[in-house]
Design an enzyme around this catalytic site. Sequence first.
Site, PDB file in Angstrom:
ATOM      1  N   GLN A 266       2.384   5.138  10.382  1.00  0.00           N
ATOM      2  CA  GLN A 266       3.540   4.317  10.742  1.00  0.00           C
ATOM      3  C   GLN A 266       4.846   4.827  10.132  1.00  0.00           C
ATOM      4  OE1 GLN A 266       2.866   0.316   9.419  1.00  0.00           O
ATOM      5  NE2 GLN A 266       4.364  -0.622  10.775  1.00  0.00           N
TER       6      GLN A 266
ATOM      7  N   ASP B 175      -4.354   3.166  -3.733  1.00  0.00           N
ATOM      8  CA  ASP B 175      -5.560   2.969  -2.934  1.00  0.00           C
ATOM      9  C   ASP B 175      -5.510   3.753  -1.624  1.00  0.00           C
ATOM     10  OD1 ASP B 175      -8.069   1.383  -2.646  1.00  0.00           O
ATOM     11  OD2 ASP B 175      -7.056   0.714  -0.819  1.00  0.00           O
TER      12      ASP B 175
ATOM     13  N   TYR C 233      -8.262   6.110   6.738  1.00  0.00           N
ATOM     14  CA  TYR C 233      -6.854   5.810   6.979  1.00  0.00           C
ATOM     15  C   TYR C 233      -6.187   7.009   7.672  1.00  0.00           C
ATOM     16  CZ  TYR C 233      -7.493   1.850   3.740  1.00  0.00           C
ATOM     17  OH  TYR C 233      -7.926   0.705   3.119  1.00  0.00           O
TER      18      TYR C 233
ATOM     19  N   TRP D 114      -7.250  -7.043  -0.924  1.00  0.00           N
ATOM     20  CA  TRP D 114      -6.376  -6.480   0.114  1.00  0.00           C
ATOM     21  C   TRP D 114      -5.716  -7.540   0.991  1.00  0.00           C
ATOM     22  CZ3 TRP D 114      -8.139  -6.990   5.291  1.00  0.00           C
ATOM     23  CH2 TRP D 114      -9.509  -7.095   5.513  1.00  0.00           C
ATOM     24  N   SER D 115      -4.638  -7.102   1.634  1.00  0.00           N
ATOM     25  CA  SER D 115      -3.849  -7.932   2.559  1.00  0.00           C
ATOM     26  C   SER D 115      -3.362  -9.246   1.946  1.00  0.00           C
ATOM     27  CB  SER D 115      -4.618  -8.196   3.864  1.00  0.00           C
ATOM     28  OG  SER D 115      -4.622  -7.042   4.672  1.00  0.00           O
ATOM     29  N   PRO D 116      -2.636  -9.177   0.826  1.00  0.00           N
ATOM     30  CA  PRO D 116      -2.114 -10.413   0.225  1.00  0.00           C
ATOM     31  C   PRO D 116      -1.151 -11.147   1.155  1.00  0.00           C
ATOM     32  CG  PRO D 116      -1.092  -8.478  -0.778  1.00  0.00           C
ATOM     33  CD  PRO D 116      -2.225  -7.982   0.061  1.00  0.00           C
ATOM     34  N   LEU D 117      -0.575 -10.423   2.126  1.00  0.00           N
ATOM     35  CA  LEU D 117       0.348 -11.062   3.080  1.00  0.00           C
ATOM     36  C   LEU D 117      -0.304 -11.256   4.445  1.00  0.00           C
ATOM     37  CD1 LEU D 117       3.589  -9.031   2.196  1.00  0.00           C
ATOM     38  CD2 LEU D 117       2.842 -11.261   1.314  1.00  0.00           C
TER      39      LEU D 117
ATOM     40  N   LYS E 100       7.521 -13.812   9.208  1.00  0.00           N
ATOM     41  CA  LYS E 100       8.376 -13.107  10.175  1.00  0.00           C
ATOM     42  C   LYS E 100       7.787 -13.046  11.590  1.00  0.00           C
ATOM     43  CE  LYS E 100       6.928  -8.334   9.141  1.00  0.00           C
ATOM     44  NZ  LYS E 100       7.387  -7.038   8.621  1.00  0.00           N
TER      45      LYS E 100
ATOM     46  N   GLU F 211      11.081  -6.144  -3.058  1.00  0.00           N
ATOM     47  CA  GLU F 211      10.989  -7.611  -2.965  1.00  0.00           C
ATOM     48  C   GLU F 211       9.621  -8.083  -3.492  1.00  0.00           C
ATOM     49  OE1 GLU F 211      11.528  -9.190   1.061  1.00  0.00           O
ATOM     50  OE2 GLU F 211      10.243 -10.893   0.546  1.00  0.00           O
TER      51      GLU F 211
END
Length: 328
Positions: free
Chosen positions: A27, A49, A54, A209-212, A220, A296
């Site tokens: 990306q 990590d 990947y 993993w993926s705290p968001l 968003k 942030e």
Amino acid sequence: MEYRKLGKSGLPVSVLGFGTWITFGNQIERSTAKDLLVTAYDAGINFFDNAEVYAHGRSEEVMGDLLKDLGWSRDTYSVTSKAFFGAGGQLPTQKGLHRKHLVEACHAALVRLKVDYLDVYYCHRPDKSTPIEETVWTMHQLIQQGKILYWGTSEWSAAEIVEAHLYARQNHLIGPVVEQPQYNLLHRDKVEVEYATLYDGVGLGLTTWSPLASGILTGKYSLDRADQAMRLQREELAWLKERNVVEEKLRTAQQLAEFAAELGATPAQLAIAWSVSNPRVSCTLLGATRVEQLKENLKALDFVERLTPDVRERIEGIVQNKPIPPAF
Ligand code: NDP
């Protein structure tokens, strides 16, 4: 930065780690990847990590090139890889947790990452078609050979982790020290219920993993938004969008965002602080496509002590998914 031990091992890991899924070699540009690594390292992150799968190995290549360019002393950071899915090859010898793939994938990761050893090597998923004894023996031998220092699992069941430990103990082998599960305000059961006896039982550490929730918890996303730059709008991740960009999760994310604003935090900071506030989590793995996002997110550490019992109750009231603790 705060440092915690990786489970019962002596390895100190930063409470925030940095991972490269979807981003490195895919990306984002290499220059952004470099800025992200530098920002993370300068903030005290010492846990990076990666995985063979990947970007089919390109993520590890990019990280390896950058680690070489940056020339950080090898004793200042840990780097990981994970094997199971393969690096693109679809033949049965090119994936799984059998000795052949684990050894070959480890060698390939060392070459791509340009390091002499991996600090942590994970079994990226369980492999029902390989005897667990073979996997435990192989990981033990890789440690004996100095190619890896610790080994762990990712998204294994509690029963599989216990089985690996029992086999290792009976045979005087080194068992797994860490599990890498998904853990965030929308996904809690494995960490808070299923593994509950393993923290003290086998000394399990967690790198979560993926705290968001892939960005959902930043608030968003909306059902009608089609910003191609965001992860869950990417064509190859339609399966992940289907699971996450759903009304209920978006509504929860929106309410959490409003509550975060009351606290003077951003939604991302609230979600990351919540993960860090669980003492069972050795390291919360962050992902980012821009340096501003990472900066942030790093500030989430300022909010951890603001998660008082009252604040946590407010959060529970919003997410409505408090797991029922196991009855011992
Ligand atoms: P997150 O859930 O934190 O998602 C990160 C993504 O969210 C970013 O790439 C970015 O995507 C977006 N984002 C991050 N911060 C912000 C912000 N402040 N504002 C707005 N958007 C933001 O973590 P990941 O899913 O990336 O997981 C972290 C790491 O965990 C991975 O990199 C990987 O190393 C590991 N992992 C392991 C797995 C396993 O099976 N073992 C599975 C998945 C991840 P965008 O800009 O595109 O919206």
